[in-house]
Design a protein around this motif. Structure first.
Motif, mmCIF file in Angstrom:
data_model
loop_
_atom_site.group_PDB
_atom_site.id
_atom_site.type_symbol
_atom_site.label_atom_id
_atom_site.label_comp_id
_atom_site.label_asym_id
_atom_site.label_seq_id
_atom_site.Cartn_x
_atom_site.Cartn_y
_atom_site.Cartn_z
ATOM 1 N N GLN A 203 16.138 -4.505 6.010
ATOM 2 C CA GLN A 203 16.289 -4.207 4.595
ATOM 3 C C GLN A 203 15.050 -4.771 3.905
ATOM 4 O O GLN A 203 14.836 -5.989 3.916
ATOM 5 C CB GLN A 203 17.559 -4.841 4.025
ATOM 6 N N VAL A 204 14.225 -3.906 3.327
ATOM 7 C CA VAL A 204 12.864 -4.275 2.949
ATOM 8 C C VAL A 204 12.684 -4.298 1.431
ATOM 9 O O VAL A 204 13.110 -3.383 0.725
ATOM 10 C CB VAL A 204 11.840 -3.288 3.557
ATOM 11 N N THR A 205 12.043 -5.353 0.953
ATOM 12 C CA THR A 205 11.473 -5.377 -0.389
ATOM 13 C C THR A 205 9.966 -5.250 -0.218
ATOM 14 O O THR A 205 9.356 -6.057 0.493
ATOM 15 C CB THR A 205 11.805 -6.682 -1.133
ATOM 16 N N ALA A 206 9.381 -4.218 -0.815
ATOM 17 C CA ALA A 206 7.952 -3.941 -0.628
ATOM 18 C C ALA A 206 7.255 -3.929 -1.981
ATOM 19 O O ALA A 206 7.714 -3.290 -2.928
ATOM 20 C CB ALA A 206 7.759 -2.601 0.076
ATOM 21 N N THR A 207 6.132 -4.648 -2.066
ATOM 22 C CA THR A 207 5.444 -4.799 -3.346
ATOM 23 C C THR A 207 3.997 -4.353 -3.253
ATOM 24 O O THR A 207 3.362 -4.437 -2.198
ATOM 25 C CB THR A 207 5.458 -6.269 -3.811
ATOM 26 N N ASP A 208 3.486 -3.889 -4.388
ATOM 27 C CA ASP A 208 2.057 -3.599 -4.479
ATOM 28 C C ASP A 208 1.630 -3.645 -5.935
ATOM 29 O O ASP A 208 2.476 -3.529 -6.849
ATOM 30 C CB ASP A 208 1.724 -2.233 -3.878
ATOM 31 N N ILE A 209 0.331 -3.793 -6.146
ATOM 32 C CA ILE A 209 -0.222 -3.835 -7.495
ATOM 33 C C ILE A 209 -0.557 -2.446 -8.015
ATOM 34 O O ILE A 209 -0.840 -2.262 -9.184
ATOM 35 C CB ILE A 209 -1.482 -4.733 -7.520
ATOM 36 N N ALA B 41 7.066 5.538 -1.706
ATOM 37 C CA ALA B 41 8.437 6.006 -1.890
ATOM 38 C C ALA B 41 8.611 7.411 -1.320
ATOM 39 O O ALA B 41 9.662 7.722 -0.710
ATOM 40 C CB ALA B 41 8.793 5.986 -3.373
ATOM 41 N N GLU B 42 7.616 8.259 -1.478
ATOM 42 C CA GLU B 42 7.668 9.601 -0.897
ATOM 43 C C GLU B 42 7.707 9.517 0.630
ATOM 44 O O GLU B 42 8.467 10.247 1.286
ATOM 45 C CB GLU B 42 6.455 10.410 -1.347
ATOM 46 N N HIS B 43 6.901 8.634 1.197
ATOM 47 C CA HIS B 43 6.878 8.443 2.648
ATOM 48 C C HIS B 43 8.251 8.002 3.152
ATOM 49 O O HIS B 43 8.765 8.519 4.149
ATOM 50 C CB HIS B 43 5.811 7.392 3.004
ATOM 51 N N ALA C 159 0.041 3.822 -5.326
ATOM 52 C CA ALA C 159 0.409 3.549 -3.939
ATOM 53 C C ALA C 159 1.922 3.480 -3.781
ATOM 54 O O ALA C 159 2.482 4.004 -2.804
ATOM 55 C CB ALA C 159 -0.236 2.238 -3.482
ATOM 56 N N LEU C 160 2.602 2.846 -4.720
ATOM 57 C CA LEU C 160 4.058 2.727 -4.629
ATOM 58 C C LEU C 160 4.734 4.092 -4.692
ATOM 59 O O LEU C 160 5.720 4.339 -3.982
ATOM 60 C CB LEU C 160 4.569 1.826 -5.745
ATOM 61 N N GLY D 72 0.816 -1.209 0.000
ATOM 62 C CA GLY D 72 0.000 0.000 0.000
ATOM 63 C C GLY D 72 0.847 1.256 0.000
ATOM 64 O O GLY D 72 1.810 1.374 -0.772
ATOM 65 N N GLU D 73 0.520 2.189 0.870
ATOM 66 C CA GLU D 73 1.233 3.461 0.928
ATOM 67 C C GLU D 73 2.502 3.404 1.764
ATOM 68 O O GLU D 73 3.131 4.434 2.008
ATOM 69 C CB GLU D 73 0.282 4.545 1.442
ATOM 70 N N GLY D 74 2.883 2.197 2.194
ATOM 71 C CA GLY D 74 4.222 1.988 2.710
ATOM 72 C C GLY D 74 4.456 2.111 4.200
ATOM 73 O O GLY D 74 5.608 2.052 4.641
ATOM 74 N N ALA D 75 3.417 2.231 5.008
ATOM 75 C CA ALA D 75 3.627 2.456 6.437
ATOM 76 C C ALA D 75 4.391 1.311 7.102
ATOM 77 O O ALA D 75 5.295 1.542 7.910
ATOM 78 C CB ALA D 75 2.294 2.680 7.143
ATOM 79 N N ASP D 76 4.028 0.070 6.786
ATOM 80 C CA ASP D 76 4.712 -1.074 7.392
ATOM 81 C C ASP D 76 6.173 -1.134 6.945
ATOM 82 O O ASP D 76 7.079 -1.377 7.755
ATOM 83 C CB ASP D 76 4.012 -2.386 7.018
#
Length: 209
Positions: free
Chosen positions: A64-70, A79-81, A74-75, A50-54
């Motif tokens: 070190q995080v890999t974060a995905t979304d459809i 990234a701004e967050h 949201a991505l 989603g918008e990256g809070a987690d």
């Protein structure tokens, strides 16, 4: 010649995110915080970020995080967050329709929080792939809704499995995993009018031996 004008899941989610400058609270999921705080930071995979809070919270704690979304909308917000939080270098944002593609590699933590979809999401298949991405000694955390509030009419048809049903669907090899948490929990969320209401969610936390 005719064309299929039905929007894709990615387009549906992009449209959903464009409805508001921010859809979610910007705070990490309470179940994630509770279940991850005691773990040693390593490589983490956040599915449906989603918008990256987690992802931002994990990065702040040294993961070190890999974060995905459809949703690319949201991505971009995520990234701004991360940039605002000063952790952009610790997060790799990746676009994936998880029913079609999946991030590569093994992870010490794989998190799938509220991986429910308005579209046709092969959730059980995705969660099995999530389990296969957990490194030896690593943890898979799956957080879901146990029910929807009255104002979310669009989700009335959506299946909401119990943690026992999720565990069974993972088809984990006997003797190779330990169940650390399998329970329901309550949290407070404001309704569309800003009034606090109690919701019930559930969490399944398993560790690969």
């Amino acid at each position: 010649m005719t064309t299929d004008s039905t929007p894709s899941d990615a387009e549906l989610w992009d449209e959903r995110y464009r409805e508001s400058r921010r859809i979610w609270s910007g705070n990490p999921n309470t179940a994630l915080v509770r279940e991850v705080e005691g773990l040693t930071p390593g490589r983490a995979l956040d599915l449906g970020c989603g918008e990256g809070a987690d992802a931002v919270w994990l990065a702040r704690w040294g993961w070190q995080v890999t974060a995905t979304d459809i949703s690319r909308v949201a991505l971009d917000r995520a990234a701004e967050h991360a940039a605002e939080a000063g952790v952009a270098e610790r997060i790799d944002w990746q676009f994936h329709d998880l029913g079609v593609s999946f991030p590569k590699g093994e992870y010490d933590l794989v998190s799938a929080s509220f991986l429910h979809s308005m579209g046709d999401l092969p959730r059980e298949e995705i969660l099995r792939r999530a389990a296969s991405a957990v490194a030896p000694g690593g943890v898979l955390l799956i957080v879901g809704h146990a029910g929807f509030p009255a104002w979310e009419h669009d989700h009335a048809h959506m299946e909401l499995p119990t943690t026992d049903e999720v565990l069974a669907s993972l088809e984990l090899p006997p003797g190779q995993w330990d169940v650390l948490v399998s329970e329901e929990h309550e949290r407070v969320q404001n309704d569309p009018d800003g009034n606090p209401t109690t919701r019930t969610d559930n969490a399944l936390k398993v560790r690969r031996r």
